[in-house]
Design an enzyme around this catalytic site. Structure first.
Site, PDB file in Angstrom:
ATOM      1  N   LYS A  79     -16.241  45.717 116.017  1.00  0.00           N
ATOM      2  CA  LYS A  79     -16.752  44.463 115.940  1.00  0.00           C
ATOM      3  C   LYS A  79     -16.275  43.493 117.092  1.00  0.00           C
ATOM      4  O   LYS A  79     -17.065  42.699 117.547  1.00  0.00           O
ATOM      5  CB  LYS A  79     -16.341  43.759 114.494  1.00  0.00           C
ATOM      6  N   ARG A 133      -4.671  57.023 115.892  1.00  0.00           N
ATOM      7  CA  ARG A 133      -4.135  55.994 116.970  1.00  0.00           C
ATOM      8  C   ARG A 133      -2.725  56.117 116.966  1.00  0.00           C
ATOM      9  O   ARG A 133      -2.049  56.325 115.852  1.00  0.00           O
ATOM     10  CB  ARG A 133      -4.486  54.524 116.444  1.00  0.00           C
ATOM     11  N   ARG A 193      -7.716  49.055 103.453  1.00  0.00           N
ATOM     12  CA  ARG A 193      -8.377  47.985 104.143  1.00  0.00           C
ATOM     13  C   ARG A 193      -9.683  48.084 104.146  1.00  0.00           C
ATOM     14  O   ARG A 193     -10.617  47.116 103.979  1.00  0.00           O
ATOM     15  CB  ARG A 193      -7.994  47.895 105.594  1.00  0.00           C
ATOM     16  N   ARG A 233       1.385  52.851 114.143  1.00  0.00           N
ATOM     17  CA  ARG A 233       1.590  51.593 113.651  1.00  0.00           C
ATOM     18  C   ARG A 233       1.321  51.575 112.083  1.00  0.00           C
ATOM     19  O   ARG A 233       0.539  52.083 111.579  1.00  0.00           O
ATOM     20  CB  ARG A 233       0.648  50.621 114.139  1.00  0.00           C
ATOM     21  N   ARG A 257     -17.466  34.994 103.895  1.00  0.00           N
ATOM     22  CA  ARG A 257     -16.790  36.104 103.241  1.00  0.00           C
ATOM     23  C   ARG A 257     -16.916  36.113 101.767  1.00  0.00           C
ATOM     24  O   ARG A 257     -16.576  37.106 101.211  1.00  0.00           O
ATOM     25  CB  ARG A 257     -15.102  36.126 103.538  1.00  0.00           C
TER      26      ARG A 257
HETATM   27  P1  ADP Z   1      -9.180  40.588 109.354  1.00  0.00           P
HETATM   28  O1  ADP Z   1     -10.549  41.040 109.535  1.00  0.00           O
HETATM   29  O2  ADP Z   1      -8.089  41.474 109.566  1.00  0.00           O
HETATM   30  O3  ADP Z   1      -9.067  40.168 107.885  1.00  0.00           O
HETATM   31  P2  ADP Z   1      -9.353  37.807 110.369  1.00  0.00           P
HETATM   32  O4  ADP Z   1      -8.916  37.224 111.506  1.00  0.00           O
HETATM   33  O5  ADP Z   1     -10.996  37.917 109.975  1.00  0.00           O
HETATM   34  O6  ADP Z   1      -8.680  39.341 110.022  1.00  0.00           O
HETATM   35  O7  ADP Z   1      -8.929  37.136 109.046  1.00  0.00           O
HETATM   36  C1  ADP Z   1      -7.469  37.011 108.672  1.00  0.00           C
HETATM   37  C2  ADP Z   1      -7.067  36.185 107.426  1.00  0.00           C
HETATM   38  O8  ADP Z   1      -7.791  34.812 107.636  1.00  0.00           O
HETATM   39  C3  ADP Z   1      -7.924  36.512 106.157  1.00  0.00           C
HETATM   40  O9  ADP Z   1      -7.063  37.516 105.780  1.00  0.00           O
HETATM   41  C4  ADP Z   1      -7.875  35.510 105.395  1.00  0.00           C
HETATM   42  O10 ADP Z   1      -6.767  35.057 104.664  1.00  0.00           O
HETATM   43  C5  ADP Z   1      -8.199  34.363 106.271  1.00  0.00           C
HETATM   44  N1  ADP Z   1      -9.880  34.151 106.371  1.00  0.00           N
HETATM   45  C6  ADP Z   1     -10.473  34.471 107.767  1.00  0.00           C
HETATM   46  N2  ADP Z   1     -11.764  34.353 107.590  1.00  0.00           N
HETATM   47  C7  ADP Z   1     -11.904  33.765 106.107  1.00  0.00           C
HETATM   48  C8  ADP Z   1     -13.028  33.198 105.128  1.00  0.00           C
HETATM   49  N3  ADP Z   1     -14.110  33.323 105.668  1.00  0.00           N
HETATM   50  N4  ADP Z   1     -12.745  32.912 104.007  1.00  0.00           N
HETATM   51  C9  ADP Z   1     -11.290  32.984 103.786  1.00  0.00           C
HETATM   52  N5  ADP Z   1     -10.489  33.412 104.287  1.00  0.00           N
HETATM   53  C10 ADP Z   1     -10.537  33.725 105.348  1.00  0.00           C
END
Ligand code: ADP
Length: 253
Positions: free
Chosen positions: A42, A155, A199, A188, A117
């Site tokens: 992505k 990885r 995940r 990691r 989300r």
């Molecule tokens: P990843 O794809 O590894 O989850 P992100 O950077 O997209 O990483 O998100 C990291 C954290 O930020 C999430 O685990 C959540 O706590 C918060 N977060 C990000 N986007 C949202 C969202 N749209 N709604 C609620 N929490 C969010």
């Protein structure tokens, strides 16, 4: 995933040569909503899209981390939830996106990464897009989880210099040893197979209902297989599908 590492991977992604950019006179701002599981590429596709379309990428994760770094009220309020890997409240992220998409650099459009989300965020997003008059295109990077798991669990990283290897796509010269400093490579923590599976399962739980939501309400859903082909090829697919939508007037309608 460490920001620095993700960042450097993204920077090294060079968009295929000879790109013409999208016309600047789209009748409506273009809102791209990008869905892709961990390991789907992505970040790389976002970078290609930013380079091609010249519109900003809006990542709620990055914005939230920025507030934590700044130590402001919002940052303090969300710190614990983020550390625990839990979602931040819909109100907080909705407000952030509401403010961000009205910035001058988002006038022609933007790429939403990590938002929406939840179903409540998806509904609010549709309202926000109507308010700014944007037409949405949803891109879903579809992956075969078995391929992703073998890719991610292959990885390895050098604990000394941080160089990343992959037993399939970028093996070290000597198995298990860093090319640069001879250190024994490690896996990691978040690349361990059981963690990768968790995940992916979490992503699936969160995202599948949203994809169904967009399937039902939008005829602008682009789904591409992102686990078998090179990132450049995946991007070419996305690009030609997007061009069809734009030329067909869907985005400008
Ligand atoms: P990843 O794809 O590894 O989850 P992100 O950077 O997209 O990483 O998100 C990291 C954290 O930020 C999430 O685990 C959540 O706590 C918060 N977060 C990000 N986007 C949202 C969202 N749209 N709604 C609620 N929490 C969010």
């Amino acid at each position: 995933m460490a920001l620095g590492k993700a960042g450097s991977k993204v920077t090294s992604a060079v968009a295929p040569a000879g790109e013409e950019h999208l016309p600047h006179d789209l009748a409506k701002p273009l809102a791209i909503i990008l869905f892709g599981s961990p390991g789907s590429g992505k970040g790389t596709q976002s970078k290609y899209l930013v380079d091609w379309l010249r519109i900003p990428q809006i990542s709620t994760g990055d914005m939230l981390r920025e507030h934590i770094r700044a130590g402001d009220d919002l940052g303090r309020a969300i710190q614990e939830r983020m550390r625990a890997g839990k979602l931040v409240s819909d109100e907080s992220v909705n407000q952030l996106v509401f403010e961000r998409i009205q910035q001058p650099d988002a006038k022609r459009g933007f790429i939403l990464d990590g938002y929406p989300r939840t179903p409540a965020q998806a509904e609010e997003m549709m309202r926000l897009l109507t308010n700014v008059g944007a037409g949405e295109v949803v891109i879903h990077l579809v992956v075969d989880y078995n391929i992703i798991i073998s890719r991610m669990s292959g990885r390895r990283v050098c604990p000394k210099c941080g160089t990343l290897y992959n037993s399939v796509s970028r093996p070290p010269k000597v198995d298990g040893i860093c090319d640069l400093d001879g250190t024994r490579l490690v896996i990691r923590d978040d690349d361990r197979e059981e963690v990768v599976r968790e995940r992916l399962a979490q992503y699936e739980r969160q995202t599948q209902p949203l994809i169904e939501f967009f399937r039902a309400m939008s005829d602008r859903l682009i789904e591409v297989d992102a686990s078998r082909e090179r990132p450049e090829t995946v991007f070419e697919r996305i690009k030609s599908r997007l061009q069809v939508l734009i030329q067909g007037g869907l985005v400008q309608a």
